[in-house]
Scaffold this active site. Structure first.
Site, PDB file in Angstrom:
ATOM      1  N   CYS A 267      92.628  70.710  33.891  1.00 53.62           N
ATOM      2  CA  CYS A 267      92.689  71.104  35.307  1.00 53.62           C
ATOM      3  C   CYS A 267      93.361  69.972  36.084  1.00 53.62           C
ATOM      4  O   CYS A 267      92.933  68.812  35.997  1.00 53.62           O
ATOM      5  CB  CYS A 267      91.280  71.355  35.839  1.00 53.62           C
TER       6      CYS A 267
ATOM      7  N   CYS B 174      90.720  68.277  38.658  1.00 51.60           N
ATOM      8  CA  CYS B 174      89.552  67.454  38.282  1.00 51.60           C
ATOM      9  C   CYS B 174      89.615  66.881  36.868  1.00 51.60           C
ATOM     10  O   CYS B 174      88.752  66.085  36.495  1.00 51.60           O
ATOM     11  CB  CYS B 174      88.267  68.253  38.454  1.00 51.60           C
TER      12      CYS B 174
ATOM     13  N   CYS C 245      88.277  76.958  37.157  1.00 51.93           N
ATOM     14  CA  CYS C 245      87.778  75.789  36.453  1.00 51.93           C
ATOM     15  C   CYS C 245      86.269  75.742  36.654  1.00 51.93           C
ATOM     16  O   CYS C 245      85.787  75.829  37.787  1.00 51.93           O
ATOM     17  CB  CYS C 245      88.425  74.530  37.020  1.00 51.93           C
TER      18      CYS C 245
ATOM     19  N   CYS D 172      85.310  72.278  38.867  1.00 57.94           N
ATOM     20  CA  CYS D 172      85.576  72.122  40.300  1.00 57.94           C
ATOM     21  C   CYS D 172      85.739  73.441  41.047  1.00 57.94           C
ATOM     22  O   CYS D 172      85.872  73.440  42.265  1.00 57.94           O
ATOM     23  CB  CYS D 172      86.810  71.242  40.522  1.00 57.94           C
TER      24      CYS D 172
ATOM     25  N   CYS E 201      96.143  84.205  31.653  1.00 62.58           N
ATOM     26  CA  CYS E 201      97.435  84.035  32.300  1.00 62.58           C
ATOM     27  C   CYS E 201      97.246  83.009  33.427  1.00 62.58           C
ATOM     28  O   CYS E 201      96.676  83.321  34.470  1.00 62.58           O
ATOM     29  CB  CYS E 201      97.879  85.396  32.837  1.00 62.58           C
TER      30      CYS E 201
END
Length: 133
Positions: free
Chosen positions: A47, A50, A96, A99, A119
């Site tokens: 991510c 984060c 995510c 976060c 996707c």
């Protein structure tokens, strides 16, 4: 998993404009614009907001959709899924799990073994190649 909590002002200071629009405002990058579409090296995808591990190159495949696609997350707790009924559609949003940032959507038209297509917006991902790549 450690939860990352920041104010919107902190996210705006941390992320580039396009990253903020996609990750925090649930935007979508234009299809075919991410350099990660062409990424073929072995490695891991994190991510961008984060640093949470999201996907590995072993699960990435060419879906033809214009966005980086994976058939499963790196760990069962890497991402969370939520119902998304925006734009008069019924989809499953992927965020995510650390976060809460918007990453993209998951569809049931992917390859074996899962039959899923995660996707993802490339702008939401940070790729780190394996050391030997």
């Amino acid at each position: 998993m450690t939860k990352v909590i920041k104010s919107e002002e902190q996210w705006k200071a941390l992320l580039k404009n396009e990253e903020y629009r996609v990750l925090r405002e649930k935007g979508t990058e234009r299809a075919g614009t991410s350099p990660l579409n062409e990424e073929k090296r072995k490695g891991q995808y994190f991510c961008v907001a984060c640093g949470n591990l999201l996907y590995t190159s072993d699960t990435k495949y060419e879906s033809g959709s214009g966005w980086p696609s994976f058939f499963q997350p790196a760990r069962t707790d890497s991402v969370s899924e939520h119902s998304d009924r925006s734009f008069f559609m019924k989809r499953t949003e992927v965020c995510c799990s650390s976060c809460g940032s918007h990453l993209g959507h998951v569809f049931e038209d992917g390859p074996a073994p899962t039959g899923l297509r995660y996707c993802m917006n490339g702008v939401a991902l940070h790729f780190e190649p394996d050391e030997n790549e």
